[in-house]
Design a protein around this motif. Structure first.
Motif, PDB file in Angstrom:
ATOM      1  N   GLN A  18       6.821  20.817 -25.069  1.00  0.00           N
ATOM      2  CA  GLN A  18       5.405  20.926 -24.653  1.00  0.00           C
ATOM      3  C   GLN A  18       4.809  20.150 -25.798  1.00  0.00           C
ATOM      4  O   GLN A  18       3.633  19.522 -25.434  1.00  0.00           O
ATOM      5  N   HIS A  19       5.181  20.102 -26.852  1.00  0.00           N
ATOM      6  CA  HIS A  19       4.561  19.293 -27.978  1.00  0.00           C
ATOM      7  C   HIS A  19       5.320  18.166 -28.601  1.00  0.00           C
ATOM      8  O   HIS A  19       4.817  17.360 -29.464  1.00  0.00           O
ATOM      9  N   ILE A  20       6.561  18.208 -28.250  1.00  0.00           N
ATOM     10  CA  ILE A  20       7.552  17.300 -28.935  1.00  0.00           C
ATOM     11  C   ILE A  20       8.382  16.357 -27.970  1.00  0.00           C
ATOM     12  O   ILE A  20       8.676  16.931 -27.029  1.00  0.00           O
ATOM     13  N   ASP A  21       8.137  15.067 -27.852  1.00  0.00           N
ATOM     14  CA  ASP A  21       8.798  14.237 -26.827  1.00  0.00           C
ATOM     15  C   ASP A  21      10.358  14.440 -26.900  1.00  0.00           C
ATOM     16  O   ASP A  21      10.983  14.490 -28.032  1.00  0.00           O
ATOM     17  N   GLU A  22      10.802  14.535 -25.793  1.00  0.00           N
ATOM     18  CA  GLU A  22      12.300  14.746 -25.495  1.00  0.00           C
ATOM     19  C   GLU A  22      13.149  13.825 -26.544  1.00  0.00           C
ATOM     20  O   GLU A  22      14.129  14.076 -27.064  1.00  0.00           O
ATOM     21  N   PHE A  23      12.576  12.635 -26.741  1.00  0.00           N
ATOM     22  CA  PHE A  23      13.411  11.544 -27.196  1.00  0.00           C
ATOM     23  C   PHE A  23      13.317  12.034 -29.091  1.00  0.00           C
ATOM     24  O   PHE A  23      14.190  11.398 -29.773  1.00  0.00           O
ATOM     25  N   ASP A  24      12.455  12.867 -29.373  1.00  0.00           N
ATOM     26  CA  ASP A  24      12.286  12.966 -30.649  1.00  0.00           C
ATOM     27  C   ASP A  24      12.827  14.493 -31.052  1.00  0.00           C
ATOM     28  O   ASP A  24      12.883  14.841 -32.024  1.00  0.00           O
ATOM     29  N   LEU A  25      13.258  15.175 -29.806  1.00  0.00           N
ATOM     30  CA  LEU A  25      13.892  16.304 -30.019  1.00  0.00           C
ATOM     31  C   LEU A  25      15.493  16.344 -30.246  1.00  0.00           C
ATOM     32  O   LEU A  25      16.091  15.956 -29.293  1.00  0.00           O
ATOM     33  N   PRO A  26      15.936  16.811 -31.086  1.00  0.00           N
ATOM     34  CA  PRO A  26      17.487  16.638 -31.432  1.00  0.00           C
ATOM     35  C   PRO A  26      18.190  17.743 -30.794  1.00  0.00           C
ATOM     36  O   PRO A  26      17.507  18.829 -30.255  1.00  0.00           O
ATOM     37  N   ASP A  27      19.590  17.599 -30.626  1.00  0.00           N
ATOM     38  CA  ASP A  27      20.397  18.684 -30.198  1.00  0.00           C
ATOM     39  C   ASP A  27      20.117  19.828 -31.028  1.00  0.00           C
ATOM     40  O   ASP A  27      20.028  19.679 -32.259  1.00  0.00           O
ATOM     41  N   PHE A  28      20.051  20.940 -30.602  1.00  0.00           N
ATOM     42  CA  PHE A  28      20.181  22.023 -31.383  1.00  0.00           C
ATOM     43  C   PHE A  28      21.311  22.632 -31.996  1.00  0.00           C
ATOM     44  O   PHE A  28      22.343  22.401 -31.299  1.00  0.00           O
ATOM     45  N   SER A  29      21.294  23.024 -33.060  1.00  0.00           N
ATOM     46  CA  SER A  29      22.369  23.630 -33.806  1.00  0.00           C
ATOM     47  C   SER A  29      22.551  24.910 -33.183  1.00  0.00           C
ATOM     48  O   SER A  29      21.672  25.426 -32.711  1.00  0.00           O
ATOM     49  N   PRO A  30      23.920  25.397 -33.365  1.00  0.00           N
ATOM     50  CA  PRO A  30      24.269  26.846 -32.793  1.00  0.00           C
ATOM     51  C   PRO A  30      23.370  27.956 -33.161  1.00  0.00           C
ATOM     52  O   PRO A  30      22.946  28.033 -34.451  1.00  0.00           O
ATOM     53  N   ASP A  31      22.687  28.565 -32.178  1.00  0.00           N
ATOM     54  CA  ASP A  31      21.741  29.790 -32.284  1.00  0.00           C
ATOM     55  C   ASP A  31      22.343  30.740 -33.156  1.00  0.00           C
ATOM     56  O   ASP A  31      23.778  31.016 -33.201  1.00  0.00           O
TER      57      ASP A  31
ATOM     58  N   TYR B  54       7.661  11.362 -39.661  1.00  0.00           N
ATOM     59  CA  TYR B  54       8.919  11.995 -39.947  1.00  0.00           C
ATOM     60  C   TYR B  54       9.760  11.990 -38.633  1.00  0.00           C
ATOM     61  O   TYR B  54       9.315  11.957 -37.558  1.00  0.00           O
ATOM     62  N   ASP B  55      11.128  12.256 -38.940  1.00  0.00           N
ATOM     63  CA  ASP B  55      12.041  12.494 -37.689  1.00  0.00           C
ATOM     64  C   ASP B  55      12.321  13.959 -37.915  1.00  0.00           C
ATOM     65  O   ASP B  55      12.538  14.496 -38.944  1.00  0.00           O
ATOM     66  N   LEU B  56      12.493  14.520 -36.701  1.00  0.00           N
ATOM     67  CA  LEU B  56      13.168  15.810 -36.772  1.00  0.00           C
ATOM     68  C   LEU B  56      14.623  15.865 -36.647  1.00  0.00           C
ATOM     69  O   LEU B  56      15.049  15.339 -35.546  1.00  0.00           O
ATOM     70  N   LYS B  57      15.308  16.059 -37.501  1.00  0.00           N
ATOM     71  CA  LYS B  57      16.697  15.712 -37.806  1.00  0.00           C
ATOM     72  C   LYS B  57      17.517  16.887 -37.178  1.00  0.00           C
ATOM     73  O   LYS B  57      18.620  16.725 -36.419  1.00  0.00           O
ATOM     74  N   THR B  58      17.136  18.090 -37.459  1.00  0.00           N
ATOM     75  CA  THR B  58      17.870  19.407 -37.103  1.00  0.00           C
ATOM     76  C   THR B  58      17.009  20.617 -36.640  1.00  0.00           C
ATOM     77  O   THR B  58      16.122  20.510 -37.299  1.00  0.00           O
ATOM     78  N   ILE B  59      17.287  21.182 -35.837  1.00  0.00           N
ATOM     79  CA  ILE B  59      16.616  22.499 -35.409  1.00  0.00           C
ATOM     80  C   ILE B  59      17.403  23.620 -35.061  1.00  0.00           C
ATOM     81  O   ILE B  59      18.560  23.224 -34.274  1.00  0.00           O
ATOM     82  N   GLN B  60      17.090  24.721 -35.223  1.00  0.00           N
ATOM     83  CA  GLN B  60      18.150  25.798 -35.088  1.00  0.00           C
ATOM     84  C   GLN B  60      17.214  27.148 -34.685  1.00  0.00           C
ATOM     85  O   GLN B  60      16.123  27.448 -35.310  1.00  0.00           O
ATOM     86  N   ILE B  61      17.605  27.976 -33.858  1.00  0.00           N
ATOM     87  CA  ILE B  61      17.024  29.085 -33.267  1.00  0.00           C
ATOM     88  C   ILE B  61      17.808  30.160 -34.046  1.00  0.00           C
ATOM     89  O   ILE B  61      18.854  30.276 -34.142  1.00  0.00           O
TER      90      ILE B  61
END
Length: 428
Positions: free
Chosen positions: A100-113, A398-405
């Motif tokens: 809802q806040h981050i464009d899909e092109f700026d959202l990286p693949d998630f690291s394993p939860d 900034y680039d969002l490089k990695t994201i993890q839950i």
């Protein structure tokens, strides 16, 4: 009675359905696709809610709750959902919030939860009342003042459930008849911290009298409790009553003395998972770091172990004092909501780690977005405010490089997120 079909599960874990007249109803512990007979009621805020009278056609995702108190306890929210479905739902919920806040092109693949197992929660607050010459101690039933007198809790460290039983006889002498108090317990290095909130003893004002002090003294020496504090109401600072010895927590090699009611990560396992993720993201060769909303130094300690020079910024003066007593002279008492660090103050740092409260760090994110700091590691307990702040960092170059839950709150709707940002566009 109304018969409805559940279309979805909302952000707060309630099933969502629609009545024949089009009105939306939120149903406790309902799952997608289920056909239910429900009873309707309205909450104080006017929302239309339903309770399940009968599950006419259950979802394949429905499971038998592992806890015997699930039907009466208001603690857990999602034990009725099969574990694989629960994990997928929580991941999808976080991903939906971020999109809802981050464009899909700026959202990286998630690291394993990362899922922290049950039975590891090191802190708990029990509601407690003395009635009919008996101590009732547990959690409030959902949307109710009724206290469920639990004898088992699958999410907390078993040590806390053992201590709960140990202290009941002493609470008989401390708690006023028919007056609800809260009893906070937290496992620390060196023993169990106990903070009592509410009126106690025989004194009309409810302050600790001699009988309370005497009962606390015996509780300190005859149970696993190592420190007892008291306060009259929530948000008041606890008053130390008795202490067998100082309590502390470790952050890497840093041994930090912990004041009563200290806010720590809910489990050691969760804290270690977050710290490991943060340290994996610290750039090779980084020398200077800013730890914003540093608390009791969870990330400061680990970064010190890697020979980084760390400035720890924290508004809680007790936490700052604890860090200084632990030997971290670079702990600074600083209200980052009122006075966010600006570009000049941030210059020279190779990495920023920030772990704000649920409100996020809107103004601080704005300042970071205008800075030249190469790497930002954002740890958040609220995906919504993380997404808002992440959007601003991305807009700032900034680039969002990695994201993890990280799921530290099993069977709840809450999740933590770790995002690693790298500066792409230099500030003009």
């Amino acid at each position: 009675m109304h018969r409805v079909k559940v279309s979805d599960v909302g952000q707060k874990g309630d099933g969502v359905a629609h009545l024949d007249d089009g009105r939306t109803v939120f149903i406790d512990r309902a799952l997608p696709g289920e056909l239910l007979d429900i009873k309707l009621f309205k909450t104080k805020d006017g929302a239309l809610r339903g309770t399940i009278a009968e599950v006419v056609a259950p979802s394949p995702q429905r499971a038998q709750a592992p806890c015997p108190h699930y039907d009466t306890c208001g603690g857990c929210q999602m034990q009725h959902m099969a574990q694989d479905a629960y994990r997928a739902w929580k991941h999808d919920k976080v991903e939906s919030i971020l999109s809802q806040h981050i464009d899909e092109f700026d959202l990286p693949d998630f690291s394993p939860d990362i899922s922290i197992p049950a039975g590891t929660r090191r802190r708990v607050t029990f509601a407690c009342v003395k009635t009919n010459n008996k101590i009732v101690m547990g959690y409030h039933k959902r949307r109710s003042k009724h206290i469920s007198d639990i004898h088992e809790c699958l999410i907390v460290d078993p040590v806390l459930m053992r201590v709960r039983e140990q202290i009941k006889p002493y609470l008989m002498e401390i708690v006023k008849d028919n007056r609800v108090i809260d009893v906070f317990l937290q496992v620390l290095d060196g023993g169990i911290d106990c903070v009592i909130t509410g009126p106690v003893g025989k004194d009309k004002k409810g302050v600790p009298d001699f009988s309370v002090q005497e009962a606390c003294g015996r509780m300190l020496h005859e149970t696993d409790i190592a420190r007892i504090s008291w306060r009259m109401r929530e948000r008041a600072e606890p008053e130390l009553l008795l202490e067998a010895h100082p309590l502390f927590k470790r952050a890497g090699a840093l041994q930090v003395p912990v004041p009563p009611l200290a806010f720590l990560q809910p489990s050691r396992e969760g804290e270690e998972a977050l710290a490991q993720a943060v340290m994996n993201a610290v750039p090779e060769g980084a020398k200077r770091a800013a730890d914003l909303f540093a608390g009791h130094g969870t990330f400061t300690g680990y970064m010190r172990d890697k020979k980084l020079q760390v400035d720890a910024f924290e508004n809680d003066k007790r936490a700052v004092a604890a860090l200084r007593r632990a030997g971290h002279a670079q702990a600074k008492e600083w209200d980052l909501f009122k006075y966010p660090l600006d570009g000049k103050e941030l210059s020279g740092y190779d990495v920023i780690v920030l772990d704000p409260p649920r409100a996020g760090a809107r103004d601080q994110a704005e300042c970071i977005a205008r800075s030249q700091v190469p790497c930002v590691i954002y740890v958040s307990c609220n995906p919504s405010t993380f997404a808002r702040d992440a959007g601003r960092l991305i807009e700032g170059g900034y680039d969002l490089k990695t994201i993890q839950i990280v799921d530290q709150f099993i069977w709840s709707t809450h999740a933590e997120v770790i995002g690693v940002f790298e500066r792409r566009v230099p500030v003009a």
